[in-house]
Motif scaffolding. Structure first.
Motif, PDB file in Angstrom:
ATOM      1  N   ALA A  88      43.991  44.012  35.523  1.00  0.00           N
ATOM      2  CA  ALA A  88      42.911  43.356  36.267  1.00  0.00           C
ATOM      3  C   ALA A  88      43.437  42.112  36.972  1.00  0.00           C
ATOM      4  N   LYS A  89      44.265  41.344  36.268  1.00  0.00           N
ATOM      5  CA  LYS A  89      44.848  40.142  36.875  1.00  0.00           C
ATOM      6  C   LYS A  89      45.823  40.498  37.991  1.00  0.00           C
ATOM      7  N   ASN A  90      46.492  41.630  37.870  1.00  0.00           N
ATOM      8  CA  ASN A  90      47.420  42.068  38.919  1.00  0.00           C
ATOM      9  C   ASN A  90      46.704  42.466  40.209  1.00  0.00           C
ATOM     10  N   ILE A  91      45.440  42.833  40.106  1.00  0.00           N
ATOM     11  CA  ILE A  91      44.662  43.247  41.272  1.00  0.00           C
ATOM     12  C   ILE A  91      44.322  42.065  42.174  1.00  0.00           C
ATOM     13  N   LEU A  92      44.112  40.913  41.599  1.00  0.00           N
ATOM     14  CA  LEU A  92      43.633  39.744  42.348  1.00  0.00           C
ATOM     15  C   LEU A  92      44.385  39.458  43.645  1.00  0.00           C
ATOM     16  N   GLN A 109      36.621  39.598  37.517  1.00  0.00           N
ATOM     17  CA  GLN A 109      36.037  38.718  36.515  1.00  0.00           C
ATOM     18  C   GLN A 109      35.107  39.488  35.581  1.00  0.00           C
ATOM     19  N   GLU A 110      34.346  40.437  36.122  1.00  0.00           N
ATOM     20  CA  GLU A 110      33.484  41.273  35.278  1.00  0.00           C
ATOM     21  C   GLU A 110      34.309  42.084  34.286  1.00  0.00           C
ATOM     22  N   ILE A 111      35.437  42.620  34.750  1.00  0.00           N
ATOM     23  CA  ILE A 111      36.331  43.373  33.863  1.00  0.00           C
ATOM     24  C   ILE A 111      36.848  42.459  32.761  1.00  0.00           C
ATOM     25  N   LEU A 112      37.320  41.269  33.124  1.00  0.00           N
ATOM     26  CA  LEU A 112      37.863  40.328  32.140  1.00  0.00           C
ATOM     27  C   LEU A 112      36.795  39.877  31.153  1.00  0.00           C
ATOM     28  N   ASP A 113      35.571  39.666  31.641  1.00  0.00           N
ATOM     29  CA  ASP A 113      34.467  39.287  30.747  1.00  0.00           C
ATOM     30  C   ASP A 113      34.153  40.416  29.756  1.00  0.00           C
ATOM     31  N   ALA A 114      34.167  41.659  30.237  1.00  0.00           N
ATOM     32  CA  ALA A 114      33.895  42.800  29.357  1.00  0.00           C
ATOM     33  C   ALA A 114      34.982  42.934  28.297  1.00  0.00           C
TER      34      ALA A 114
END
Length: 120
Positions: A88-92, A109-114
């Motif tokens: 997810a961080k690599n997508i940014l 951010q939604e992915i990281l929150d989940a």
């Protein structure tokens, strides 16, 4: 995984399936690092009784993990969550400079929150 840590984790998962005496002895032995003699003093049972409780408790925990595999599954899931977080961080950076940058950041951010909620 070190034996002490493994038994501690298994006790966290399946400790309610043990007798009170087994659970207490295992927690004192693995979590508080007390010797058999110290546990015997604290619980009022013999050193041999402590050893027997620990051995029976260990056998029960290992049997439960063998049958259910909950501890191993949770460890595997934490590995998956770490990989999801990393990707997810690599997508940014791919959204930078595009009209979709804000939406990409929001989705990441939604992915990281989940992932954080699942890790609790």
């Amino acid at each position: 995984m070190a034996k002490d840590l493994k038994m501690s984790l298994l006790c966290d998962f399946y400790g309610d399936l043990l007798t009170d005496k087994q659970r207490d002895c295992l927690e004192l032995y693995y979590d508080q690092d007390l010797s058999l003699g110290e546990i015997a003093e604290n619980t009022g049972i013999t050193r041999q009784g402590v050893r027997d409780s620990i051995k029976r408790g260990e056998a029960t925990l290992l049997e439960m993990e063998g049958a259910l595999g909950l501890c191993a599954k949770e460890r595997q899931n934490y590995g998956y969550l770490a990989r999801i977080t990393e990707q997810a961080k690599n997508i940014l950076p791919y959204g930078d400079g595009t009209p979709y940058a804000a939406e990409i950041r929001r989705c990441v951010q939604e992915i990281l929150d989940a992932v954080e909620e699942m890790s609790r």
